[in-house]
Design an enzyme around this catalytic site. Structure first.
Site, PDB file in Angstrom:
ATOM      1  N   SER A 176       0.874  -1.170   0.000  1.00 49.23           N
ATOM      2  CA  SER A 176       0.000   0.000   0.000  1.00 49.23           C
ATOM      3  C   SER A 176       0.912   1.221   0.000  1.00 49.23           C
ATOM      4  O   SER A 176       1.844   1.305   0.808  1.00 49.23           O
ATOM      5  CB  SER A 176      -0.901  -0.005   1.237  1.00 49.23           C
ATOM      6  OG  SER A 176      -1.833   1.053   1.150  1.00 49.23           O
ATOM      7  N   GLU A 177       0.662   2.150  -0.918  1.00 50.71           N
ATOM      8  CA  GLU A 177       1.655   3.199  -1.176  1.00 50.71           C
ATOM      9  C   GLU A 177       1.887   4.133   0.008  1.00 50.71           C
ATOM     10  O   GLU A 177       2.870   4.867   0.035  1.00 50.71           O
ATOM     11  CB  GLU A 177       1.307   3.989  -2.442  1.00 50.71           C
ATOM     12  CG  GLU A 177      -0.049   4.667  -2.440  1.00 50.71           C
ATOM     13  CD  GLU A 177      -1.112   3.807  -3.108  1.00 50.71           C
ATOM     14  OE1 GLU A 177      -1.033   2.562  -2.994  1.00 50.71           O
ATOM     15  OE2 GLU A 177      -2.037   4.376  -3.726  1.00 50.71           O
ATOM     16  N   ASN A 178       0.985   4.107   0.990  1.00 49.95           N
ATOM     17  CA  ASN A 178       1.235   4.919   2.175  1.00 49.95           C
ATOM     18  C   ASN A 178       2.223   4.253   3.138  1.00 49.95           C
ATOM     19  O   ASN A 178       2.352   4.687   4.275  1.00 49.95           O
ATOM     20  CB  ASN A 178      -0.080   5.262   2.891  1.00 49.95           C
ATOM     21  CG  ASN A 178      -0.900   4.045   3.239  1.00 49.95           C
ATOM     22  OD1 ASN A 178      -0.979   3.100   2.449  1.00 49.95           O
ATOM     23  ND2 ASN A 178      -1.502   4.045   4.401  1.00 49.95           N
ATOM     24  N   SER A 184       8.530   3.789  -0.271  1.00 44.82           N
ATOM     25  CA  SER A 184       7.347   3.134  -0.816  1.00 44.82           C
ATOM     26  C   SER A 184       7.266   3.321  -2.330  1.00 44.82           C
ATOM     27  O   SER A 184       6.882   2.405  -3.073  1.00 44.82           O
ATOM     28  CB  SER A 184       6.093   3.707  -0.148  1.00 44.82           C
ATOM     29  OG  SER A 184       4.950   3.029  -0.605  1.00 44.82           O
TER      30      SER A 184
END
Lengths: 223, 232
Positions: free
Chosen positions: A50-52, A93
Site C-alpha cells: 500500500s503506497e502509504n 514506498s
C-alpha cells in the site's frame, strides 16, 4: 440499469485474484481493486503493497475494536499487517513502485488503449484531478491489470483504439478484467481470452471500441 | 547538547512566518501533526504554501488552515477527496492556488531537496498533463522527465517517540511522508506523542536521526474531538 449477465464487482475481483501468482508483490488501486484481497486462492503467498508505506497489508480487522487509525490503506480503509509485514516511509514506498518491485498493480480505469495506454486519473472536462500514486505505480509496476466495467454509463466503450481521456501512463496495461470479459493487450492488438457466463462473444465485440481478435476457443470466466 | 525542546506550543511554532513554505506530514488521519497545525491557525499566518498529500479533509488540520485564510497555495497529490470540501470551495472562488504532483514524485522531490540533489529523472508522468513542459531525457531507451527538488522553509512532523537529541520513531503507517519531510526543510518541528531519555531508543530502530530535527514539542496522544466539533 445493469445488464443481467454482467459480473458483479466481487466476481471481477475473484477473477483478478486468480491472476495473481504465488510470491508476487501486488499493489491494489483504490476503489474496486481493493476487493481483490478477499479472493486470493488458498495457499498463494501474495504480499500486498500500500503506497502509504505498508508491505504485507492484510484484510480489514475482524473486530471493529481492533481498527487502528495508524493502520489504514491508501484508500483510507482500516487494514491489518500480516506476520512479516513492514512499514516504510513514502520515498521508499515509491522506490518499491517505480523501482520495478511490484509484480503487478491492479488499477481502476476510465479507458485503455490498444497500445496499453491507461487513463484513470482525471476526467477530460475536469479542471484537475486527484492523481495520488496512480502515475508512479502504473509507470513502475511490471504488469498493470486494468479492472473496470466494460463500458461507461450509457454504454460508451472503455476499451478503445486510442485514449480520449487524459493519460495516466503509456503502454502499461497488459490485461483488462471487466464485468463482461478478460481481454489481453498484445503487440498484435486486443485478444479476447474469456467471457463472463451468459455473455456472448458478439456482445463483447459490440461493447468494445476497437478490433478484438477472437481465438478459436474463448474461455468462460469462472464465476 | 543543543536544547531542541519547546515547552509550549507557542514556542514550538514561534519562528513560522507569513509566506513560508510548510511541509506537513500525514496521510489520511495517520501521522498528521494536528496540534502544531492548530497552533499555526491560532497565529493567523497568511500566504502559506502548504505541501502535503491531501488538501485537508473535513474541518480540522489543513482544512482549518484553509478556512481561516492562512493558505495561498497547496502542493499535493490528492486534492479532490469528497472530504476536502473546504479546499474545493476556496479553489472555486479563486482564493487558493493548486499544484497537483504525483505522489511518488512529491515524496522524491522532497527527498532530493533533503539530499542536496538538484533534481531527478523519473518515468512517472511522461506524456501526461502533469509532465507537460518538463524536459524529457532518454536513458537506455526509456523516457524520463526532469523533476526539481521541493524544499520547505519549515516541516511539521508527527512522531511517536522523541529523545533530547531529536531522534524519532514513528507508529505504523503514520510514518508516511514524515521522515522524508523532516530532511527537506530548513527548520523541522516535531510533534511527538512521548519523550524518552537519551539512550533509551534502540539505535537500530531510530527512523529519523535528530540531525534532521530542530525543535520538538510533546503533545501527548492526539485525542479526536478533544477541543471542538467532530474531527476525522
Amino acid at each position: 440499469m445493469s445488464e443481467p449477465n454482467r459480473l458483479s464487482r466481487d466476481q471481477i475481483a475473484a477473477r483478478v485474484a486468480l491472476e495473481l501468482q504465488d510470491g508476487w508483490l501486488v499493489n491494489l488501486g483504490i476503489g474496486m481493486p481493493t476487493l481483490t484481497v478477499n479472493y486470493i486462492p488458498e495457499g498463494r503467498d501474495i504480499l500486498f503493497h500500500s503506497e502509504n508505506g505498508i508491505i504485507g497489508m492484510g484484510p480489514r480487522p475482524a473486530r471493529d475494536e481492533d481498527i487502528d487509525p495508524d493502520l489504514m490503506s491508501a484508500g483510507k480503509g482500516p487494514v491489518t499487517l500480516i506476520p512479516g509485514g513492514a512499514f516504510i516511509h513514502h520515498a521508499d514506498s515509491f522506490a518499491v513502485a517505480r523501482g520495478g518491485r511490484l509484480d503487478a498493480a491492479v488499477l481502476g480505469a476510465f479507458q485503455v488503449a490498444v497500445n496499453g495506454d491507461l487513463a484513470n486519473w482525471r476526467l477530460p472536462n475536469a479542471i484537475s484531478g486527484s492523481v495520488g500514486g496512480a502515475m508512479d505505480i502504473a509507470a513502475g509496476a511490471k504488469r498493470v491489470f486494468a479492472m473496470m466495467t466494460h463500458t461507461a454509463k450509457g454504454g460508451e466503450p472503455k476499451i478503445v483504439e486510442a485514449l480520449t481521456y487524459p493519460l495516466t501512463a503509456k503502454t502499461c496495461v497488459s490485461k483488462i478484467f471487466t464485468d463482461m470479459a478478460v481481454v489481453a493487450v498484445t503487440p498484435d492488438g486486443y485478444v479476447l481470452e474469456e467471457v463472463a457466463p451468459g455473455v456472448t462473444v458478439d456482445e463483447v465485440v459490440a461493447a468494445t471500441g476497437a478490433a478484438l481478435t477472437i481465438p478459436d476457443t474463448v474461455g468462460t470466466i469462472a464465476a | 547538547m543543543k536544547n531542541k525542546k519547546a515547552d509550549t506550543l507557542e514556542d514550538a511554532i514561534a519562528r513560522l512566518n507569513d509566506g513560508a513554505t510548510m511541509l506537513i506530514g500525514g496521510f489520511g488521519i495517520a501521522g498528521v501533526p494536528e496540534i502544531l497545525i492548530e497552533g499555526v491557525c491560532d497565529r493567523g499566518l497568511r500566504d502559506l504554501t502548504i505541501v502535503a498529500n491531501n488538501s485537508g479533509t473535513h474541518k480540522t488540520g489543513i482544512a482549518r488552515l484553509l478556512a481561516e485564510g492562512c493558505v495561498g497555495k497547496i502542493i499535493c497529490s490528492f486534492p479532490w477527496a469528497v472530504e476536502s470540501f473546504v479546499f474545493k470551495e476556496l479553489y472555486e472562488d479563486g482564493k487558493v492556488d493548486l499544484e497537483v504532483v504525483p505522489q511518488g514524485t512529491l515524496a522524491e522531490r522532497m527527498r532530493a531537496a533533503g539530499a542536496g540533489l538538484g533534481g531527478f529523472l523519473t518515468p512517472t508522468a511522461v506524456g501526461t498533463d502533469l509532465g507537460a513542459g518538463k524536459a524529457v531525457h532518454e536513458i537506455d531507451g526509456k523516457e524520463y522527465i526532469l523533476e526539481m527538488p521541493l524544499k520547505g522553509d519549515f516541516a511539521l512532523i508527527k512522531a511517536r517517540e522523541v529523545d533530547a537529541r531529536g531522534n524519532l520513531t514513528f507508529r505504523m503507517a503514520a510514518r508516511n511522508f514524515n521522515p522524508v519531510m523532516a530532511t527537506a526543510a530548513d527548520y523541522t518541528i516535531v510533534e511527538a506523542t512521548t519523550e524518552v531519555p537519551v539512550g533509551d531508543l534502540d539505535p537500530e530502530c531510530i527512523i529519523t536521526p535528530g540531525v534532521f530535527v530542530d525543535c520538538y514539542y510533546i503533545a501527548g496522544p492526539y485525542v479526536p474531538g478533544k477541543e471542538e466539533g467532530p474531527r476525522s
